[in-house]
Design a protein around this motif. Structure first.
Motif, PDB file in Angstrom:
ATOM      1  N   ALA A  16       0.844  -1.202   0.000  1.00 22.95           N
ATOM      2  CA  ALA A  16       0.000   0.000   0.000  1.00 22.95           C
ATOM      3  C   ALA A  16       0.879   1.251   0.000  1.00 22.95           C
ATOM      4  CB  ALA A  16      -0.916  -0.003   1.217  1.00 22.95           C
ATOM      5  N   ASP A  17       1.951   1.214   0.798  1.00 20.57           N
ATOM      6  CA  ASP A  17       2.872   2.353   0.862  1.00 20.57           C
ATOM      7  C   ASP A  17       3.567   2.551  -0.488  1.00 20.57           C
ATOM      8  OD1 ASP A  17       4.562   4.339   2.150  1.00 20.57           O
ATOM      9  OD2 ASP A  17       6.156   2.826   1.910  1.00 20.57           O
ATOM     10  N   LEU A  18       4.001   1.431  -1.080  1.00 15.37           N
ATOM     11  CA  LEU A  18       4.676   1.487  -2.382  1.00 15.37           C
ATOM     12  C   LEU A  18       3.707   2.027  -3.450  1.00 15.37           C
ATOM     13  CD1 LEU A  18       7.516   0.763  -3.194  1.00 15.37           C
ATOM     14  CD2 LEU A  18       6.778  -1.581  -3.631  1.00 15.37           C
ATOM     15  N   PHE A  19       2.450   1.594  -3.366  1.00 13.51           N
ATOM     16  CA  PHE A  19       1.453   2.051  -4.342  1.00 13.51           C
ATOM     17  C   PHE A  19       1.278   3.567  -4.260  1.00 13.51           C
ATOM     18  CE2 PHE A  19      -2.941   3.079  -5.555  1.00 13.51           C
ATOM     19  CZ  PHE A  19      -2.937   2.604  -6.854  1.00 13.51           C
ATOM     20  N   ASP A  20       1.187   4.089  -3.018  1.00 14.36           N
ATOM     21  CA  ASP A  20       1.028   5.544  -2.866  1.00 14.36           C
ATOM     22  C   ASP A  20       2.211   6.273  -3.493  1.00 14.36           C
ATOM     23  OD1 ASP A  20      -1.360   5.358  -1.634  1.00 14.36           O
ATOM     24  OD2 ASP A  20      -0.575   5.435   0.406  1.00 14.36           O
ATOM     25  N   ARG A  21       3.439   5.770  -3.204  1.00  6.25           N
ATOM     26  CA  ARG A  21       4.620   6.468  -3.719  1.00  6.25           C
ATOM     27  C   ARG A  21       4.741   6.318  -5.231  1.00  6.25           C
ATOM     28  NH1 ARG A  21       9.701   4.977  -0.686  1.00  6.25           N
ATOM     29  NH2 ARG A  21       8.798   2.952  -0.252  1.00  6.25           N
ATOM     30  N   MET A  22       4.418   5.137  -5.751  1.00  6.62           N
ATOM     31  CA  MET A  22       4.515   4.942  -7.205  1.00  6.62           C
ATOM     32  C   MET A  22       3.424   5.723  -7.939  1.00  6.62           C
ATOM     33  SD  MET A  22       5.654   0.940  -7.336  1.00  6.62           S
ATOM     34  CE  MET A  22       5.366   0.676  -9.079  1.00  6.62           C
ATOM     35  N   GLY A  24       2.326   8.642  -7.165  1.00  4.28           N
ATOM     36  CA  GLY A  24       2.853   9.998  -7.289  1.00  4.28           C
ATOM     37  C   GLY A  24       3.876  10.102  -8.407  1.00  4.28           C
ATOM     38  N   LEU A  25       4.684   9.049  -8.570  1.00  6.40           N
ATOM     39  CA  LEU A  25       5.785   9.097  -9.548  1.00  6.40           C
ATOM     40  C   LEU A  25       5.325   8.860 -10.979  1.00  6.40           C
ATOM     41  CD1 LEU A  25       8.572   6.996  -7.773  1.00  6.40           C
ATOM     42  CD2 LEU A  25       8.606   9.441  -8.240  1.00  6.40           C
ATOM     43  N   PHE A  26       4.252   8.058 -11.141  1.00  4.10           N
ATOM     44  CA  PHE A  26       3.948   7.576 -12.492  1.00  4.10           C
ATOM     45  C   PHE A  26       2.581   7.965 -13.041  1.00  4.10           C
ATOM     46  CE2 PHE A  26       7.166   4.529 -11.023  1.00  4.10           C
ATOM     47  CZ  PHE A  26       8.054   4.602 -12.099  1.00  4.10           C
ATOM     48  N   GLU A  27       1.633   8.312 -12.148  1.00  2.00           N
ATOM     49  CA  GLU A  27       0.252   8.414 -12.628  1.00  2.00           C
ATOM     50  C   GLU A  27       0.076   9.464 -13.727  1.00  2.00           C
ATOM     51  OE1 GLU A  27      -2.841   6.533  -9.603  1.00  2.00           O
ATOM     52  OE2 GLU A  27      -2.723   8.718  -9.542  1.00  2.00           O
ATOM     53  N   ASP A  28       0.788  10.607 -13.584  1.00  2.00           N
ATOM     54  CA  ASP A  28       0.599  11.679 -14.569  1.00  2.00           C
ATOM     55  C   ASP A  28       1.062  11.258 -15.958  1.00  2.00           C
ATOM     56  OD1 ASP A  28      -0.485  13.215 -12.714  1.00  2.00           O
ATOM     57  OD2 ASP A  28       1.276  14.463 -12.320  1.00  2.00           O
ATOM     58  N   ASP A  29       1.967  10.266 -16.026  1.00  2.70           N
ATOM     59  CA  ASP A  29       2.494   9.865 -17.337  1.00  2.70           C
ATOM     60  C   ASP A  29       1.733   8.693 -17.935  1.00  2.70           C
ATOM     61  OD1 ASP A  29       4.378  11.800 -17.138  1.00  2.70           O
ATOM     62  OD2 ASP A  29       5.779  10.520 -16.064  1.00  2.70           O
ATOM     63  N   GLY A  30       0.683   8.288 -17.277  1.00  4.11           N
ATOM     64  CA  GLY A  30      -0.191   7.267 -17.868  1.00  4.11           C
ATOM     65  C   GLY A  30       0.321   5.841 -17.770  1.00  4.11           C
ATOM     66  N   TYR A  31       1.319   5.559 -16.929  1.00  4.37           N
ATOM     67  CA  TYR A  31       1.743   4.168 -16.749  1.00  4.37           C
ATOM     68  C   TYR A  31       0.694   3.456 -15.895  1.00  4.37           C
ATOM     69  CZ  TYR A  31       6.382   5.484 -18.398  1.00  4.37           C
ATOM     70  OH  TYR A  31       7.415   5.919 -19.167  1.00  4.37           O
ATOM     71  N   ALA A  32       0.427   2.198 -16.239  1.00  2.53           N
ATOM     72  CA  ALA A  32      -0.593   1.468 -15.484  1.00  2.53           C
ATOM     73  C   ALA A  32       0.037   0.802 -14.265  1.00  2.53           C
ATOM     74  CB  ALA A  32      -1.225   0.413 -16.379  1.00  2.53           C
ATOM     75  N   LYS A  61      14.879   4.117 -13.477  1.00  3.85           N
ATOM     76  CA  LYS A  61      15.519   5.263 -12.800  1.00  3.85           C
ATOM     77  C   LYS A  61      14.599   5.840 -11.731  1.00  3.85           C
ATOM     78  CE  LYS A  61      18.826   7.144 -16.033  1.00  3.85           C
ATOM     79  NZ  LYS A  61      18.838   7.873 -17.284  1.00  3.85           N
ATOM     80  N   ARG A  62      13.296   5.893 -12.053  1.00  6.60           N
ATOM     81  CA  ARG A  62      12.351   6.453 -11.072  1.00  6.60           C
ATOM     82  C   ARG A  62      12.101   5.486  -9.924  1.00  6.60           C
ATOM     83  NH1 ARG A  62       7.448   9.152 -14.363  1.00  6.60           N
ATOM     84  NH2 ARG A  62       8.658   9.931 -16.097  1.00  6.60           N
ATOM     85  N   LEU A  63      12.200   4.180 -10.210  1.00  6.35           N
ATOM     86  CA  LEU A  63      11.916   3.193  -9.156  1.00  6.35           C
ATOM     87  C   LEU A  63      13.095   3.045  -8.189  1.00  6.35           C
ATOM     88  CD1 LEU A  63      10.200   0.302 -11.193  1.00  6.35           C
ATOM     89  CD2 LEU A  63       9.101   1.845  -9.564  1.00  6.35           C
ATOM     90  N   ASP A  64      14.321   3.282  -8.678  1.00  5.04           N
ATOM     91  CA  ASP A  64      15.525   3.033  -7.863  1.00  5.04           C
ATOM     92  C   ASP A  64      15.449   3.623  -6.453  1.00  5.04           C
ATOM     93  OD1 ASP A  64      16.837   1.338  -9.453  1.00  5.04           O
ATOM     94  OD2 ASP A  64      18.200   2.822 -10.355  1.00  5.04           O
ATOM     95  N   PRO A  65      15.100   4.939  -6.322  1.00  2.00           N
ATOM     96  CA  PRO A  65      15.108   5.528  -4.963  1.00  2.00           C
ATOM     97  C   PRO A  65      14.102   4.899  -4.005  1.00  2.00           C
ATOM     98  CG  PRO A  65      14.862   7.220  -6.678  1.00  2.00           C
ATOM     99  CD  PRO A  65      14.729   5.911  -7.347  1.00  2.00           C
ATOM    100  N   LEU A  66      13.135   4.114  -4.513  1.00  3.30           N
ATOM    101  CA  LEU A  66      12.123   3.527  -3.620  1.00  3.30           C
ATOM    102  C   LEU A  66      12.699   2.381  -2.786  1.00  3.30           C
ATOM    103  CD1 LEU A  66       9.013   3.402  -5.999  1.00  3.30           C
ATOM    104  CD2 LEU A  66       9.642   5.176  -4.366  1.00  3.30           C
TER     105      LEU A  66
END
Ligand SMILES: C[S@@+](CC[C@H](N)C(=O)[O-])C[C@H]1O[C@@H](n2cnc3c(N)ncnc32)[C@H](O)[C@@H]1O
Length: 284
Positions: A16-22, A24-32, A61-66
């Protein structure tokens, strides 16, 4: 070009925590993004992100810091023609017939017809959650009349169209996804109900349209268990006295958790419809 999936597993709280953070990182770019429970007894959940192979470096690159470990899967090639034809057959749910324009002649005089083209937004009636909501809406309509309805997470607009087709009334239809609201407007126009339905892009209840159009005596929300549980207080705050709430997007195994979250807000459970692994709830 191949489609890829990167996926990580963890406890429900971790995912759930990962989903919230991901999100924020991906939703605007349309990744599912999607999450699912892999093993209820051992509390193992999974989160996936889907993308085209050429985007892999950007995504990684975006996932690495998680700091989570992701496994990689190359998705099988899908015959999209066969797949899209699958999604075009008409669906019956109660008196509703959800169909594409090529199936107009299959509408019977007693049907409440909803014309939806299979497209970019969720809601052609084929999914158990949509069909469950349609059935529940019809059953509630037989029991009482509504004045103002909210379709939260409208997708293709299918539920807003259904509500408006049962009786003349105002409906607010919102979705977090601007593509969905564009598709919903087109479907509302094609079904000749656009004048009574206001469509807005909004995440949850953060927009003035809710206060302007509410309070609602019918709220339908086919989203997912977790966001629904988070939104329980806001749903209560926008509901008229004695209003009805239809919820779906809930796996049978999550039913009791959603009921507990809504009971805590003063809701009473009235009915559950079961369709495959999904449930649709009626609360008041
Ligand atoms: C499962 S689809 C339901 C579509 C349609 N209502 C149906 O029943 O077939 C869920 C929709 O909710 C939208 N959604 C997800 N989270 C949301 C939120 N917090 N606020 C508004 N819409 C949301 C999604 O973009 C998606 O279009």
């Amino acid at each position: 070009m191949s489609q890829l999936r990167l996926f990580a597993t963890g406890s429900e709280a971790e995912i759930a925590d990962l989903f919230d953070r991901m999100s924020g990182l991906f939703e605007d770019d349309g990744y599912a993004l999607s999450t699912r429970e892999r093993d209820e007894a051992r509390d193992i959940w999974e989160i996936s992100i889907y993308f085209a192979e050429e985007d892999e470096e950007t995504v990684r690159k975006r996932l690495d810091p998680l700091g989570a470990e992701f496994e990689r899967e190359v998705l099988p090639e899908i015959d999209w023609v066969a797949k899209s034809l699958e999604g075009l057959s008409p669906v019956r749910a109660g008196r509703f017939l959800v169909h594409g324009s090529h199936d107009r002649e299959r509408v019977r005089p007693c049907d409440v017809a909803i014309e939806i083209e299979a497209g970019q937004a969720f809601g052609t009636g084929h999914h158990g959650t949509t069909a469950g909501c349609l059935e529940m809406i019809e059953a509630e309509h037989k029991r009482r009349r509504f004045v103002r309805a909210l379709d939260l997470g409208t997708g293709s607009g299918v539920l807003a169209i259904a509500i408006r087709k049962l009786q003349p009334m105002r409906v607010l239809a919102t979705d977090i996804d601007p593509i969905a609201t564009r598709v919903a407007k087109r479907n509302l126009r094609d079904n000749a109900v656009i004048h009574d339905v206001r469509v807005e892009t909004a995440a949850g209840f953060h927009a003035p349209c809710f206060a302007e159009e509410g309070p609602f005596d019918l709220v339908v929300a086919n989203i997912l268990a977790r966001p629904l549980m988070r939104m329980a207080p806001a749903i209560r705050n926008h509901l008229a006295p004695h209003g009805s709430v239809v919820l779906s997007g809930i796996l049978a195994s999550q039913r009791w958790k959603v009921l507990a979250a809504f009971n805590a807000q003063g809701f009473a459970h009235r009915r559950t419809l079961w369709r495959g692994e999904w449930v649709t709830l009626l609360l008041q």
